[in-house]
Write an enzyme that holds these catalytic residues in place. Sequence first.
Site, mmCIF file in Angstrom:
data_model
loop_
_atom_site.group_PDB
_atom_site.id
_atom_site.type_symbol
_atom_site.label_atom_id
_atom_site.label_comp_id
_atom_site.label_asym_id
_atom_site.label_seq_id
_atom_site.Cartn_x
_atom_site.Cartn_y
_atom_site.Cartn_z
ATOM 1 N N ASN A 22 0.874 -1.181 0.000
ATOM 2 C CA ASN A 22 0.000 0.000 0.000
ATOM 3 C C ASN A 22 0.910 1.229 0.000
ATOM 4 O O ASN A 22 2.125 1.109 0.097
ATOM 5 C CB ASN A 22 -0.945 -0.003 1.217
ATOM 6 C CG ASN A 22 -0.190 -0.022 2.525
ATOM 7 O OD1 ASN A 22 0.662 0.830 2.776
ATOM 8 N ND2 ASN A 22 -0.463 -1.016 3.333
ATOM 9 N N ASP A 32 1.584 -8.652 1.280
ATOM 10 C CA ASP A 32 2.405 -7.606 1.931
ATOM 11 C C ASP A 32 2.757 -8.058 3.355
ATOM 12 O O ASP A 32 3.914 -8.006 3.786
ATOM 13 C CB ASP A 32 1.587 -6.305 1.953
ATOM 14 C CG ASP A 32 2.411 -5.079 2.284
ATOM 15 O OD1 ASP A 32 1.800 -4.037 2.586
ATOM 16 O OD2 ASP A 32 3.645 -5.153 2.242
HETATM 17 N N1 APR Z 1 2.256 -15.540 -1.713
HETATM 18 C C1 APR Z 1 1.729 -15.287 -2.933
HETATM 19 N N2 APR Z 1 0.551 -14.670 -3.127
HETATM 20 C C2 APR Z 1 -0.140 -14.310 -2.024
HETATM 21 C C3 APR Z 1 0.337 -14.530 -0.712
HETATM 22 C C4 APR Z 1 1.591 -15.179 -0.587
HETATM 23 N N3 APR Z 1 2.142 -15.447 0.617
HETATM 24 N N4 APR Z 1 -0.580 -14.050 0.167
HETATM 25 C C5 APR Z 1 -1.589 -13.549 -0.564
HETATM 26 N N5 APR Z 1 -1.333 -13.713 -1.880
HETATM 27 C C6 APR Z 1 -2.150 -13.334 -3.034
HETATM 28 C C7 APR Z 1 -3.627 -13.131 -2.779
HETATM 29 O O1 APR Z 1 -4.309 -14.381 -2.786
HETATM 30 C C8 APR Z 1 -3.995 -12.287 -3.982
HETATM 31 O O2 APR Z 1 -4.220 -13.121 -5.107
HETATM 32 O O3 APR Z 1 -1.692 -12.060 -3.461
HETATM 33 C C9 APR Z 1 -2.726 -11.464 -4.245
HETATM 34 C C10 APR Z 1 -2.826 -9.999 -3.843
HETATM 35 O O4 APR Z 1 -3.699 -9.879 -2.736
HETATM 36 P P1 APR Z 1 -3.367 -8.843 -1.529
HETATM 37 O O5 APR Z 1 -2.186 -9.341 -0.808
HETATM 38 O O6 APR Z 1 -4.641 -8.668 -0.780
HETATM 39 O O7 APR Z 1 -2.935 -7.496 -2.264
HETATM 40 P P2 APR Z 1 -3.834 -6.380 -2.982
HETATM 41 O O8 APR Z 1 -5.126 -6.922 -3.474
HETATM 42 O O9 APR Z 1 -2.900 -5.734 -3.970
HETATM 43 O O10 APR Z 1 -4.169 -5.374 -1.795
HETATM 44 C C11 APR Z 1 -3.107 -4.630 -1.264
HETATM 45 O O11 APR Z 1 -3.611 -5.340 0.949
HETATM 46 O O12 APR Z 1 -2.162 -6.459 2.279
HETATM 47 C C12 APR Z 1 -2.683 -5.222 2.020
HETATM 48 O O13 APR Z 1 -0.911 -3.727 2.599
HETATM 49 C C13 APR Z 1 -1.621 -4.279 1.510
HETATM 50 O O14 APR Z 1 -3.067 -2.404 1.655
HETATM 51 C C14 APR Z 1 -2.457 -3.302 0.755
HETATM 52 C C15 APR Z 1 -3.515 -4.183 0.126
#
Ligand code: APR
Length: 163
Positions: A22, A32
């Site tokens: 983010n 993240d």
């Molecule tokens: N490894 C690979 N992919 C992952 C993992 C992991 N360990 N954990 C989650 N994912 C996948 C999720 O299933 C999704 O398909 O990463 C993709 C992105 O999801 P999010 O992590 O929720 O990211 P995003 O949708 O871009 O939202 C970003 O979420 O975590 C917070 O700080 C971040 O505010 C920001 C927001």
Amino acid sequence: MIEVIRGDITQLRLDALVNAANESLLGGGGVDGAIHRAAGPELKAYNRRLGGCPTGEVRISPGFKLPARWIIHTVGPVWHGGDRGEPALLESCYRNSFALALEYQVRTIAFPGISTGVYAFPKDQAATIAVSVMRDYEDRFERIIACCFSEEDERIYLNLLRS
Ligand code: APR
């Protein structure tokens, strides 16, 4: 060479991992949170000095305790229906990640599904954007990996790469 891997991106021993961050760059949930947990507290301390990152842009940090050498942090767009420039912003996340990776002589890189979790970008549209940019950069990297966290994501990418 574009590959699809299903699993936890923090386990991959590569030159760079891309983080779906983010704008604060100080961590969160999803991938993240996983990256910050695996990299350790030095990552947050390092990123605090970066002063944040606007949506669509990228910043780089060391991987710290991760097996990967670098983390390229990018901030994907929050999905609001698709008519607020979300597709173009997502495409710039991928393009800017590749451009920064080339500056750091990165040869192997993995991407999570940027914006497809909390930010609710439709998975099929996001994967189509991701694969089209990956194809543009395919011959400039040894390995480009789409790291999928679910079987659904993996199937979407495999179908796209077959077409
Ligand atoms: N490894 C690979 N992919 C992952 C993992 C992991 N360990 N954990 C989650 N994912 C996948 C999720 O299933 C999704 O398909 O990463 C993709 C992105 O999801 P999010 O992590 O929720 O990211 P995003 O949708 O871009 O939202 C970003 O979420 O975590 C917070 O700080 C971040 O505010 C920001 C927001």
